[in-house]
Design a protein around this motif. Structure first.
Motif, PDB file in Angstrom:
ATOM      1  N   ILE A   1      65.980   2.557  18.034  1.00  0.00           N
ATOM      2  CA  ILE A   1      66.575   1.514  17.178  1.00  0.00           C
ATOM      3  C   ILE A   1      68.080   1.782  17.037  1.00  0.00           C
ATOM      4  O   ILE A   1      68.531   2.920  17.160  1.00  0.00           O
ATOM      5  CB  ILE A   1      65.901   1.418  15.777  1.00  0.00           C
ATOM      6  N   TYR A   2      68.829   0.719  16.805  1.00  0.00           N
ATOM      7  CA  TYR A   2      70.273   0.860  16.632  1.00  0.00           C
ATOM      8  C   TYR A   2      70.582   1.404  15.239  1.00  0.00           C
ATOM      9  O   TYR A   2      69.859   1.123  14.272  1.00  0.00           O
ATOM     10  CB  TYR A   2      70.976  -0.494  16.790  1.00  0.00           C
ATOM     11  N   ILE A   3      71.694   2.135  15.181  1.00  0.00           N
ATOM     12  CA  ILE A   3      72.177   2.645  13.892  1.00  0.00           C
ATOM     13  C   ILE A   3      73.492   1.931  13.594  1.00  0.00           C
ATOM     14  O   ILE A   3      74.472   2.119  14.322  1.00  0.00           O
ATOM     15  CB  ILE A   3      72.453   4.168  13.953  1.00  0.00           C
ATOM     16  N   ILE A   4      73.470   1.090  12.576  1.00  0.00           N
ATOM     17  CA  ILE A   4      74.732   0.495  12.128  1.00  0.00           C
ATOM     18  C   ILE A   4      75.255   1.454  11.071  1.00  0.00           C
ATOM     19  O   ILE A   4      74.722   1.527   9.961  1.00  0.00           O
ATOM     20  CB  ILE A   4      74.524  -0.925  11.562  1.00  0.00           C
TER      21      ILE A   4
ATOM     22  N   LEU B   1      71.407  14.219   8.629  1.00  0.00           N
ATOM     23  CA  LEU B   1      71.804  13.105   9.494  1.00  0.00           C
ATOM     24  C   LEU B   1      71.168  13.245  10.881  1.00  0.00           C
ATOM     25  O   LEU B   1      70.695  12.267  11.469  1.00  0.00           O
ATOM     26  CB  LEU B   1      73.332  13.139   9.609  1.00  0.00           C
ATOM     27  N   GLN B   2      71.164  14.488  11.368  1.00  0.00           N
ATOM     28  CA  GLN B   2      70.566  14.751  12.685  1.00  0.00           C
ATOM     29  C   GLN B   2      69.089  14.361  12.686  1.00  0.00           C
ATOM     30  O   GLN B   2      68.589  13.739  13.638  1.00  0.00           O
ATOM     31  CB  GLN B   2      70.721  16.243  13.037  1.00  0.00           C
ATOM     32  N   ALA B   3      68.396  14.701  11.598  1.00  0.00           N
ATOM     33  CA  ALA B   3      66.955  14.396  11.519  1.00  0.00           C
ATOM     34  C   ALA B   3      66.727  12.886  11.535  1.00  0.00           C
ATOM     35  O   ALA B   3      65.792  12.392  12.190  1.00  0.00           O
ATOM     36  CB  ALA B   3      66.366  15.032  10.254  1.00  0.00           C
ATOM     37  N   LEU B   4      67.579  12.131  10.846  1.00  0.00           N
ATOM     38  CA  LEU B   4      67.447  10.662  10.847  1.00  0.00           C
ATOM     39  C   LEU B   4      67.811  10.102  12.224  1.00  0.00           C
ATOM     40  O   LEU B   4      67.129   9.206  12.751  1.00  0.00           O
ATOM     41  CB  LEU B   4      68.345  10.031   9.771  1.00  0.00           C
ATOM     42  N   ALA B   5      68.878  10.642  12.805  1.00  0.00           N
ATOM     43  CA  ALA B   5      69.323  10.165  14.122  1.00  0.00           C
ATOM     44  C   ALA B   5      68.247  10.414  15.179  1.00  0.00           C
ATOM     45  O   ALA B   5      68.005   9.566  16.054  1.00  0.00           O
ATOM     46  CB  ALA B   5      70.623  10.870  14.518  1.00  0.00           C
TER      47      ALA B   5
END
Ligand code: PMP
Ligand code: GLU
Length: 398
Positions: free
Chosen positions: A198-201, A186-190
């Motif tokens: 970009i926003y993360i929904i 998740l950290q890598a994607l964030a």
């Protein structure tokens, strides 16, 4: 007659809800149908929560509230987010709406301008793609089949971002795959989302349902930068068996929440007061019922996965969360069962419901035609019968 709205005319109806209707119709006709279509807990809403709703009626909590919900509800949401997800939100950053589906829709309406791109990991939950289009956006698919555990990689995400990308919808744990990202993944994607702005929904509606004693990480807990880019979406439907009460919420930076509140004020003017009071009780009351339901779901998952993987020509990964199993059809495609040619997930689901009266959702609804989705949000007896019928059906594979 004048032409109707082009956006509305292009919307496909929700196939998960359509399959549920088909199943209910078969039951009403007295057929011995088994429903694995819709993702809806079979448990009743816990009594303490129901009583809070009844109390709200008796106490005349029957008038308009703030468009984004009562202070009581917002505070209870902040409490739950703090205790379960380790994230601090203020009530001014919370907007309640009529279900998480509604919250997602409003969030997209408030983020997107026409032509903005939204990244969607595939398989995706059926409503995302339509909601993006309904909001004037363009879905950009990033494929994640079972070969990569149904998870997208940071490299895939980075490659999909263009100067038109506004957001990604990240559903963790995932409907329909049941996969759960680890904190590191998740950290890598964030990191990519923050670096590329970009926003993360983040749809975390299944966060209470992670199995094998694994921890859940909310993406908003990964630091201030990530939180500033995140619109967290959650609700009461899955964790508290409250699908019919229709309460969901967004947690997002105050300027985003203000837009969402304004939008809500002209569209729903607040969710039902009775449901708001019940949801506040769900969030701040005892969480024992959540644990009880969690244990039941985990036992059902274990049983279904074991039975499915013991049948020739079909298989599934063991999902780590939510209450869905994606059954792989690679060994069935191009063959026939009782005269039904199986060339797609819809062919399989349709033959299966006709022959064995078992309702499942074709993977095509989720952009993944190699699979059929089973929901195990149903009792063990039904699951046992469903697996027996699957076994019988697959024996006739030619
Ligand atoms: N997100 C996901 C991934 C879901 O599966 C659902 C289930 N319908 C929702 C959001 C919406 O839930 P609700 O509107 O019932 O709160
Ligand atoms: N989320 C559930 C599902 O995927 C409920 C149905 C729906 O809201 O579409 O089956």
């Amino acid at each position: 007659m004048k032409e109707l709205s082009r956006i509305a005319s292009a919307i496909a109806p929700s196939s998960t809800l359509a399959i549920n209707n088909l199943y209910k119709q078969m039951k009403a006709e007295g057929k011995d149908a088994l429903g694995f279509g819709v993702g809806e807990p079979d448990f009743n809403t816990p009594d303490t929560i129901k009583l809070a709703g009844i109390r709200a009626i008796i106490d005349n909590q029957t008038r308009y509230t703030a468009a984004s919900g009562t202070q009581e509800l917002k505070e209870s949401i902040c409490l739950r987010l703090r205790e379960d997800c380790g994230v601090e939100y203020a009530p001014a950053e919370i907007a309640a709406a009529s279900g998480a589906k509604h919250s997602l829709y409003i969030a997209l309406q408030c983020l997107l301008n026409p032509g903005d791109e939204v990244i969607l990991p595939v398989p995706y939950w059926v409503s995302y793609i339509e909601m993006i289009r309904m909001s004037g956006g363009i879905p950009v698919m990033v494929e994640a089949g079972h070969e990569q555990d149904f998870k997208i990689t940071p490299e895939q995400l980075d490659a999909a971002i263009t100067d038109k990308t506004k957001a990604i919808i990240l559903n963790n744990p995932s409907n329909p795959t049941g996969m759960v990202y680890t904190k590191e993944e998740l950290q890598a994607l964030a990191d990519v989302c923050v670096a590329r702005d970009i926003y993360i929904i983040a749809d975390e509606i299944y966060y209470c349902l992670v199995y094998d004693n694994k921890p859940f990480t909310s993406i908003a807990s990964l630091g201030d930068d990530v939180k500033a880019h995140t619109i967290l979406v959650n609700g009461v439907s899955k964790a508290y068996a409250m699908t019919g009460w229709r309460i969901g919420y967004t947690a997002a930076p105050a300027p985003v929440t203000k837009l969402i509140s304004n939008y809500l004020s002209h569209s729903t003017a607040a969710p039902s007061t009775i449901s708001q009071a019940a949801a506040a009780e769900a969030f701040r009351g005892s969480q024992e019922s959540v644990k009880r339901m969690h244990a039941a779901f985990e036992a059902r998952r274990n049983y279904m996965v074991e039975r499915m993987n013991a049948i020739d020509s079909i298989s599934c990964l063991k999902p780590q969360g939510a209450f869905y199993v994606m059954m792989n059809l690679d060994g069935v495609m191009g063959r026939t069962i009782r005269g039904h040619a199986i060339g797609s997930s819809a062919d399989f689901a349709s033959a299966f419901v006709q022959e064995e009266m078992v309702a499942t959702v074709p993977g095509s609804a989720f952009g993944a035609d190699r699979y059929v989705r089973w929901s195990y949000a149903t009792d063990m007896d039904t699951i046992r019968k469903g697996m027996d019928r699957l076994e019988t059906f697959i024996k006739d594979l030619k």
